[in-house]
Scaffold this motif. Sequence first.
Motif, PDB file in Angstrom:
ATOM      1  N   LEU A  76       0.861  -1.172   0.000  1.00  0.00           N
ATOM      2  CA  LEU A  76       0.000   0.000   0.000  1.00  0.00           C
ATOM      3  C   LEU A  76       0.906   1.232   0.000  1.00  0.00           C
ATOM      4  CD1 LEU A  76      -2.987   0.607   2.282  1.00  0.00           C
ATOM      5  CD2 LEU A  76      -1.032   2.094   2.527  1.00  0.00           C
ATOM      6  N   LEU A  77       0.672   2.131  -0.941  1.00  0.00           N
ATOM      7  CA  LEU A  77       1.398   3.408  -0.984  1.00  0.00           C
ATOM      8  C   LEU A  77       0.386   4.531  -0.862  1.00  0.00           C
ATOM      9  CD1 LEU A  77       3.812   2.848  -4.020  1.00  0.00           C
ATOM     10  CD2 LEU A  77       4.252   2.421  -1.613  1.00  0.00           C
ATOM     11  N   ILE A  78       0.700   5.514  -0.050  1.00  0.00           N
ATOM     12  CA  ILE A  78      -0.141   6.704   0.048  1.00  0.00           C
ATOM     13  C   ILE A  78       0.715   7.909  -0.300  1.00  0.00           C
ATOM     14  CG2 ILE A  78      -1.538   8.187   1.535  1.00  0.00           C
ATOM     15  CD1 ILE A  78      -2.384   5.722   3.080  1.00  0.00           C
ATOM     16  N   PHE A  79       0.191   8.715  -1.220  1.00  0.00           N
ATOM     17  CA  PHE A  79       0.858   9.927  -1.667  1.00  0.00           C
ATOM     18  C   PHE A  79       0.042  11.139  -1.234  1.00  0.00           C
ATOM     19  CE2 PHE A  79       2.219   6.621  -4.483  1.00  0.00           C
ATOM     20  CZ  PHE A  79       3.551   6.916  -4.762  1.00  0.00           C
ATOM     21  N   PHE A  80       0.720  12.153  -0.732  1.00  0.00           N
ATOM     22  CA  PHE A  80       0.102  13.440  -0.439  1.00  0.00           C
ATOM     23  C   PHE A  80       0.826  14.483  -1.277  1.00  0.00           C
ATOM     24  CE2 PHE A  80      -0.785  11.249   3.676  1.00  0.00           C
ATOM     25  CZ  PHE A  80      -2.161  11.223   3.545  1.00  0.00           C
ATOM     26  N   ASP A  81       0.075  15.215  -2.065  1.00  0.00           N
ATOM     27  CA  ASP A  81       0.637  16.243  -2.946  1.00  0.00           C
ATOM     28  C   ASP A  81       1.767  15.704  -3.812  1.00  0.00           C
ATOM     29  OD1 ASP A  81      -1.149  18.219  -2.177  1.00  0.00           O
ATOM     30  OD2 ASP A  81       0.103  18.815  -0.480  1.00  0.00           O
ATOM     31  N   LEU A  97      -1.979   2.892  10.509  1.00  0.00           N
ATOM     32  CA  LEU A  97      -2.254   3.564   9.239  1.00  0.00           C
ATOM     33  C   LEU A  97      -3.109   4.801   9.469  1.00  0.00           C
ATOM     34  CD1 LEU A  97      -2.078   3.551   6.145  1.00  0.00           C
ATOM     35  CD2 LEU A  97      -4.112   2.096   6.137  1.00  0.00           C
ATOM     36  N   MET A  98      -4.150   4.664  10.281  1.00  0.00           N
ATOM     37  CA  MET A  98      -5.014   5.810  10.575  1.00  0.00           C
ATOM     38  C   MET A  98      -4.228   6.920  11.266  1.00  0.00           C
ATOM     39  SD  MET A  98      -8.698   4.274  11.678  1.00  0.00           S
ATOM     40  CE  MET A  98      -9.393   5.899  11.847  1.00  0.00           C
ATOM     41  N   GLN A  99      -3.361   6.562  12.207  1.00  0.00           N
ATOM     42  CA  GLN A  99      -2.566   7.577  12.915  1.00  0.00           C
ATOM     43  C   GLN A  99      -1.655   8.339  11.960  1.00  0.00           C
ATOM     44  OE1 GLN A  99      -2.930   8.634  15.974  1.00  0.00           O
ATOM     45  NE2 GLN A  99      -4.580   7.181  16.284  1.00  0.00           N
ATOM     46  N   HIS A 100      -1.038   7.627  11.016  1.00  0.00           N
ATOM     47  CA  HIS A 100      -0.181   8.291  10.030  1.00  0.00           C
ATOM     48  C   HIS A 100      -0.984   9.280   9.194  1.00  0.00           C
ATOM     49  CE1 HIS A 100       3.664   6.329  10.474  1.00  0.00           C
ATOM     50  NE2 HIS A 100       3.091   5.138  10.474  1.00  0.00           N
ATOM     51  N   ILE A 101      -2.162   8.863   8.750  1.00  0.00           N
ATOM     52  CA  ILE A 101      -2.989   9.736   7.910  1.00  0.00           C
ATOM     53  C   ILE A 101      -3.484  10.932   8.708  1.00  0.00           C
ATOM     54  CG2 ILE A 101      -5.105   9.888   6.552  1.00  0.00           C
ATOM     55  CD1 ILE A 101      -4.679   6.901   5.856  1.00  0.00           C
ATOM     56  N   ILE A 102      -3.944  10.696   9.929  1.00  0.00           N
ATOM     57  CA  ILE A 102      -4.439  11.796  10.772  1.00  0.00           C
ATOM     58  C   ILE A 102      -3.328  12.787  11.063  1.00  0.00           C
ATOM     59  CG2 ILE A 102      -5.292  12.350  13.086  1.00  0.00           C
ATOM     60  CD1 ILE A 102      -6.923   9.694  12.882  1.00  0.00           C
ATOM     61  N   LEU A 103      -2.138  12.292  11.372  1.00  0.00           N
ATOM     62  CA  LEU A 103      -0.998  13.168  11.635  1.00  0.00           C
ATOM     63  C   LEU A 103      -0.692  14.022  10.411  1.00  0.00           C
ATOM     64  CD1 LEU A 103       1.270  14.057  13.524  1.00  0.00           C
ATOM     65  CD2 LEU A 103       2.644  12.189  12.610  1.00  0.00           C
ATOM     66  N   ASN A 104      -0.698  13.413   9.237  1.00  0.00           N
ATOM     67  CA  ASN A 104      -0.432  14.167   8.019  1.00  0.00           C
ATOM     68  C   ASN A 104      -1.535  15.196   7.766  1.00  0.00           C
ATOM     69  OD1 ASN A 104       1.318  14.483   5.586  1.00  0.00           O
ATOM     70  ND2 ASN A 104      -0.662  14.150   4.627  1.00  0.00           N
ATOM     71  N   ASP A 105      -2.775  14.838   8.077  1.00  0.00           N
ATOM     72  CA  ASP A 105      -3.893  15.755   7.882  1.00  0.00           C
ATOM     73  C   ASP A 105      -3.715  17.032   8.696  1.00  0.00           C
ATOM     74  OD1 ASP A 105      -6.443  16.727   7.088  1.00  0.00           O
ATOM     75  OD2 ASP A 105      -7.303  15.953   8.934  1.00  0.00           O
TER      76      ASP A 105
END
Length: 111
Positions: A76-81, A97-105
């Motif tokens: 799984l790869l997640i890209f932001f900008d 995974l949720m913590q990583h996304i929330i932190l980035n948000d």
Amino acid sequence: MECNLASSNMAGYDFEIINALLIWFSGPDCRICHDLKPKIATLIAESFPRITLQEVNCSLSHETAAQYQVFIIPTLLIFFDGAEFIRKSRNCRFNGLMQHIILNDQFMGIM
């Protein structure tokens, strides 16, 4: 989540419009892939609806997998900008995974 990427790079994505992208690399004979796919799709759809989901079937898209340096499935790869932010392979812990996304948000304001 049934969509294959072309073997081109991220040029097909306008990160002015799509600023969050999840790419799921899987294969037809991968049991873990089939078990995790609906869980990840549900997690993203319910908690992070602005993340665009794409799936790459590695048995059909060897070039795309190699381009993203994916040598094991599932990945799984997640890209932001346009920049890779998260890379997870094999078993994925959803809380992490949720913590990583929330932190980035908090920094990007994507959700």
